[in-house]
Design an enzyme around this catalytic site. Structure first.
Site, PDB file in Angstrom:
ATOM      1  N   ARG A  53     -17.418  60.160  66.663  1.00  0.00           N
ATOM      2  CA  ARG A  53     -16.781  58.930  66.225  1.00  0.00           C
ATOM      3  C   ARG A  53     -16.302  58.227  67.484  1.00  0.00           C
ATOM      4  O   ARG A  53     -16.457  58.714  68.586  1.00  0.00           O
ATOM      5  CB  ARG A  53     -15.649  59.195  65.230  1.00  0.00           C
ATOM      6  N   GLY A  54     -15.835  57.001  67.274  1.00  0.00           N
ATOM      7  CA  GLY A  54     -15.484  56.171  68.427  1.00  0.00           C
ATOM      8  C   GLY A  54     -16.609  55.177  68.644  1.00  0.00           C
ATOM      9  O   GLY A  54     -17.785  55.561  68.698  1.00  0.00           O
ATOM     10  N   ALA A  55     -16.285  53.893  68.755  1.00  0.00           N
ATOM     11  CA  ALA A  55     -17.311  52.856  68.780  1.00  0.00           C
ATOM     12  C   ALA A  55     -18.434  53.110  69.794  1.00  0.00           C
ATOM     13  O   ALA A  55     -19.614  53.137  69.430  1.00  0.00           O
ATOM     14  CB  ALA A  55     -16.651  51.498  69.016  1.00  0.00           C
ATOM     15  N   GLN A 203      -6.873  61.668  64.716  1.00  0.00           N
ATOM     16  CA  GLN A 203      -7.642  61.712  65.965  1.00  0.00           C
ATOM     17  C   GLN A 203      -6.716  61.892  67.178  1.00  0.00           C
ATOM     18  O   GLN A 203      -7.100  62.489  68.176  1.00  0.00           O
ATOM     19  CB  GLN A 203      -8.458  60.418  66.153  1.00  0.00           C
ATOM     20  N   ASP A 244     -12.675  48.837  68.055  1.00  0.00           N
ATOM     21  CA  ASP A 244     -13.975  49.049  67.416  1.00  0.00           C
ATOM     22  C   ASP A 244     -14.765  47.759  67.306  1.00  0.00           C
ATOM     23  O   ASP A 244     -15.980  47.787  67.116  1.00  0.00           O
ATOM     24  CB  ASP A 244     -13.758  49.656  66.023  1.00  0.00           C
ATOM     25  N   ASN A 254      -9.081  47.808  65.291  1.00  0.00           N
ATOM     26  CA  ASN A 254      -8.935  49.173  65.783  1.00  0.00           C
ATOM     27  C   ASN A 254      -8.383  50.047  64.659  1.00  0.00           C
ATOM     28  O   ASN A 254      -8.125  49.576  63.548  1.00  0.00           O
ATOM     29  CB  ASN A 254      -8.020  49.200  67.019  1.00  0.00           C
TER      30      ASN A 254
HETATM   31  C1  LIG Z   1     -13.338  53.640  72.233  1.00  0.00           C
HETATM   32  S1  LIG Z   1     -13.552  53.332  70.567  1.00  0.00           S
HETATM   33  C2  LIG Z   1     -12.290  54.304  69.904  1.00  0.00           C
HETATM   34  C3  LIG Z   1     -11.861  53.820  68.563  1.00  0.00           C
HETATM   35  O1  LIG Z   1     -12.653  54.413  67.522  1.00  0.00           O
HETATM   36  C4  LIG Z   1     -11.781  55.055  66.625  1.00  0.00           C
HETATM   37  O2  LIG Z   1     -12.196  54.972  65.300  1.00  0.00           O
HETATM   38  P1  LIG Z   1     -12.970  56.228  64.629  1.00  0.00           P
HETATM   39  O3  LIG Z   1     -12.343  57.482  65.181  1.00  0.00           O
HETATM   40  O4  LIG Z   1     -12.750  56.037  63.145  1.00  0.00           O
HETATM   41  O5  LIG Z   1     -14.418  56.071  65.017  1.00  0.00           O
HETATM   42  C5  LIG Z   1     -10.453  54.344  66.830  1.00  0.00           C
HETATM   43  O6  LIG Z   1     -10.427  53.098  66.198  1.00  0.00           O
HETATM   44  C6  LIG Z   1     -10.450  54.230  68.311  1.00  0.00           C
HETATM   45  O7  LIG Z   1      -9.554  53.316  68.878  1.00  0.00           O
END
Ligand SMILES: CSC[C@H]1O[C@H](OP(=O)(O)O)[C@H](O)[C@@H]1O
Length: 364
Positions: A53-55, A203, A244, A254
């Site tokens: 996960r993470g953009a 997270q 994101d 975000n």
């Molecule tokens: C560097 S992008 C990180 C961003 O992604 C996370 O969302 P997810 O864990 O649901 O993919 C979160 O918004 C973070 O800030």
């Protein structure tokens, strides 16, 4: 970044130059498990179910998902089908569509027989680009931390708050919000990080804490609702978060709770910065609140928590009544007016269309 002295990226190619390897992030911090993605379907599940996960990492995984698909069937029909299957895995992070569009445009222009090799090469390029973008974000963000340090007494700790995980686990390496922190620590600055747990997927508690501990960064895990209190008492010098999707006018989408943190920062005059890699800018939208699709995840993520039990086993625990449904919007949008600045790989700019275009004039 390093885990017990060994350097890792969050995604890499296996020795067979076909299998894609990732860290199964749902098991952290209790287990470091590397799993193999051997098909487009494996990549889609890994994104949808948040193994990764993470953009930026979502984009990189999707790019490799296209490579796995082309290795199986390089036809135009499968190219189109793969774009659709991977694009529908998660709706909010723009890096997913950015990577898929880039792959489709590149692969459509070449003969099917050459597509698999080209797709793997492109995925590797996207990963390497991400690492360099995040390194540059770290160097640009370091200057902000140094400016804060210069105003404090020698040896006084710089307290930085971050929300969710915008660390190396959310990218291919370095992270975005964490990259300035890693650069500051490596330069010997005395940094402490307040880590928002970031309900409901935690997270922060599970991933950012693990990153900070693994890299030896002083940190404290806090509940999401504590940040405003800490700011009121002068215990936060700087907030850095990830994104994101950021709009052409500087609105930032975000992880849920970011907006509330920005409101508290504004009310307490705490600098609130967003670490923004350019592939996360959606130049096609302006008003983030109205235009960015917000992922609604399963309410079970709210009514249950996953963790390690006293006996060392891991499981889900229900924290609410059986009859209580969970509401679970996974992101929110922080309007540009609440953001002090955007830390990009090209420099720091105002959260505005003028600020972004000053760094990205090609977008005029
Ligand atoms: C560097 S992008 C990180 C961003 O992604 C996370 O969302 P997810 O864990 O649901 O993919 C979160 O918004 C973070 O800030």
């Amino acid at each position: 970044m390093k885990i017990d002295g060994t350097h890792y990226r969050s995604i890499w190619l296996g020795d067979d130059q076909k299998t894609v390897k990732i860290i199964e992030q749902r098991l952290l911090p209790h287990e470091l498990k590397v799993v193999e993605l051997k098909s487009r379907e494996d990549a889609a599940v890994a994104i949808k179910d948040m193994w990764v996960r993470g953009a930026p990492l979502i984009g990189a995984t999707a790019a490799y998902g296209m490579a796995l698909a082309m290795a199986n069937d390089p036809s135009d029909q499968n190219l189109d089908a793969s774009w659709e299957i991977l694009n529908e895995t998660r709706p909010t992070a723009i890096n997913l569509r950015w990577a898929l569009d880039r792959a489709k445009a590149h692969l459509s222009a070449i003969a099917p027989a050459e597509r698999a090799a080209a797709a793997y090469k492109l995925a590797a390029e996207i990963c390497d680009e991400d690492v360099e973008i995040n390194r540059a974000i770290g160097q640009n963000g370091l200057k902000l931390i140094e400016e804060i340090a210069a105003k404090k007494a020698p040896g006084e700790t710089i307290n930085i708050l971050t929300h969710c995980n915008a660390g190396w686990l959310a990218t291919v390496d370095w992270g975005t919000a964490t990259s300035p922190i890693y650069h500051a620590v490596e330069k010997g600055l005395k940094v402490h990080v307040w880590v928002d747990e970031t309900r409901p997927r935690n997270q922060g508690a599970q991933l950012t804490s693990w990153e900070m501990a693994s890299h030896g960064v002083p940190h404290t895990l806090i509940v999401d609702n504590a940040g405003g209190h800490l700011m009121q008492h002068g215990q936060v010098d700087l907030v850095i978060v990830g994104t994101d999707r950021t709009t052409a006018q500087g609105d930032v989408c975000n992880k849920i709770g970011t907006y509330l943190k920005a409101l508290a920062a504004k009310d307490n005059n705490v600098p609130f910065y967003v670490a923004l890699p350019s592939p996360t800018i959606d130049w096609t939208v302006n008003d983030g609140v109205k235009e960015i699709p917000i992922e609604e995840r399963d309410g079970r993520e709210v009514t249950h928590v996953y963790g390690k039990l006293e006996n060392g086993e891991r499981d889900w625990v229900q924290i609410s009544p059986d009859a209580t449904p969970g509401g679970n919007p996974a992101f929110d949008v922080t309007p540009a007016r609440l953001i002090t600045g955007l830390i990009t790989e090209r420099g720091v700019c105002a959260a505005s269309s003028e600020g972004l275009k000053s760094l990205f004039p090609e977008q005029e």
